[in-house]
Enzyme design. Structure first.
Site, mmCIF file in Angstrom:
data_model
loop_
_atom_site.group_PDB
_atom_site.id
_atom_site.type_symbol
_atom_site.label_atom_id
_atom_site.label_comp_id
_atom_site.label_asym_id
_atom_site.label_seq_id
_atom_site.Cartn_x
_atom_site.Cartn_y
_atom_site.Cartn_z
ATOM 1 N N PRO A 91 0.780 -1.251 0.000
ATOM 2 C CA PRO A 91 0.000 0.000 0.000
ATOM 3 C C PRO A 91 0.805 1.290 0.000
ATOM 4 O O PRO A 91 0.796 2.027 0.971
ATOM 5 C CB PRO A 91 -0.841 -0.131 1.277
ATOM 6 C CG PRO A 91 0.005 -0.943 2.196
ATOM 7 C CD PRO A 91 0.789 -1.900 1.330
ATOM 8 N N CYS A 92 1.446 1.569 -1.115
ATOM 9 C CA CYS A 92 2.194 2.812 -1.195
ATOM 10 C C CYS A 92 1.243 4.006 -1.220
ATOM 11 O O CYS A 92 1.653 5.135 -0.983
ATOM 12 C CB CYS A 92 3.088 2.815 -2.433
ATOM 13 S SG CYS A 92 2.232 2.482 -3.965
#
Length: 190
Positions: free
Chosen positions: A148-149
């Site tokens: 989850p950047c």
DNA sequence: GATGTCGACGTGG
DNA sequence: CCACGTCGACATC
């Protein structure tokens, strides 16, 4: 071995993603190209799932890859709906540098609905001052959404950048009901 | 307050 | 060299 062995389309309610697998696991995930993020809206109406354009490609996959792909397809759909993406196929991140892998590891500790700033990630790595390098490492993330950047924001709640398209970042955060609006509410932009 | 400029950081072109 | 998904400090209006 970090070579890409298979490239497979992934049908989702938000368009066709692309997955690449090596012998070790999922090594890449790309956003849909046929459905530009420009048509996305943060509202709730979902797109129709499209049939996998890969045709017979899926049938040619070895059983192990096919299993991974089945897991990925389900996990991705869940993630796009703001739910916990499990079970996940193994990831092959062998292509990343030491620093990048360390960053991606931190990203995976950010809970759904939560966020961190680039600076906080840098700090967590024991490298205050490397916030910019963290941004670069986020941009190099080969498996967005699942790593989850998009949960990394600028200091003060600013939305920050997103290599694919900032709209995806906003959409994903919306879907997980992230409490990403900074302390001062107005401190964010598109 | 609202802006500029600057240096630090890791990686790839 | 340079350009990035940054940040905080400091200068200057």
């Amino acid at each position: 071995m970090d070579r890409v062995l298979y490239s497979v389309p992934v049908a989702t309610p938000d368009g066709e993603f692309g997955a690449t697998y090596s012998a070790l696991g999922l090594c890449g995930l790309t956003f849909p190209v046929s459905q530009p993020a420009a048509t996305l809206s943060p509202d709730r109406d979902r797109r129709r799932a499209r049939p996998c354009s890969g045709g017979t490609a899926l049938l040619e996959l070895p059983p192990r890859i096919r299993n991974w792909h089945a897991e990925l397809t389900e996990a991705l759909a869940k993630a796009l709906a703001g739910r916990e993406p499990r079970p996940l196929p193994p990831f092959d991140l062998s292509r990343g540098t030491h620093f990048q892998r360390a960053v991606w590891q931190v990203l995976r500790t950010i809970k759904r609905g939560g966020t961190m700033s680039y600076g906080e990630v840098a700090k967590a790595l024991g490298r205050p001052g490397a916030s910019r390098a963290v941004g670069s490492a986020c941009g190099a993330n080969p498996i967005p959404v699942l790593i989850p950047c998009h949960r990394v924001l600028g200091a003060g709640g600013k939305i920050g950048g997103f290599s694919a398209d900032p709209r995806w970042k906003l959409l994903l955060l919306e879907r997980e009901r992230a409490d990403w609006r900074g302390a001062q509410g107005a401190g964010w932009q598109a």
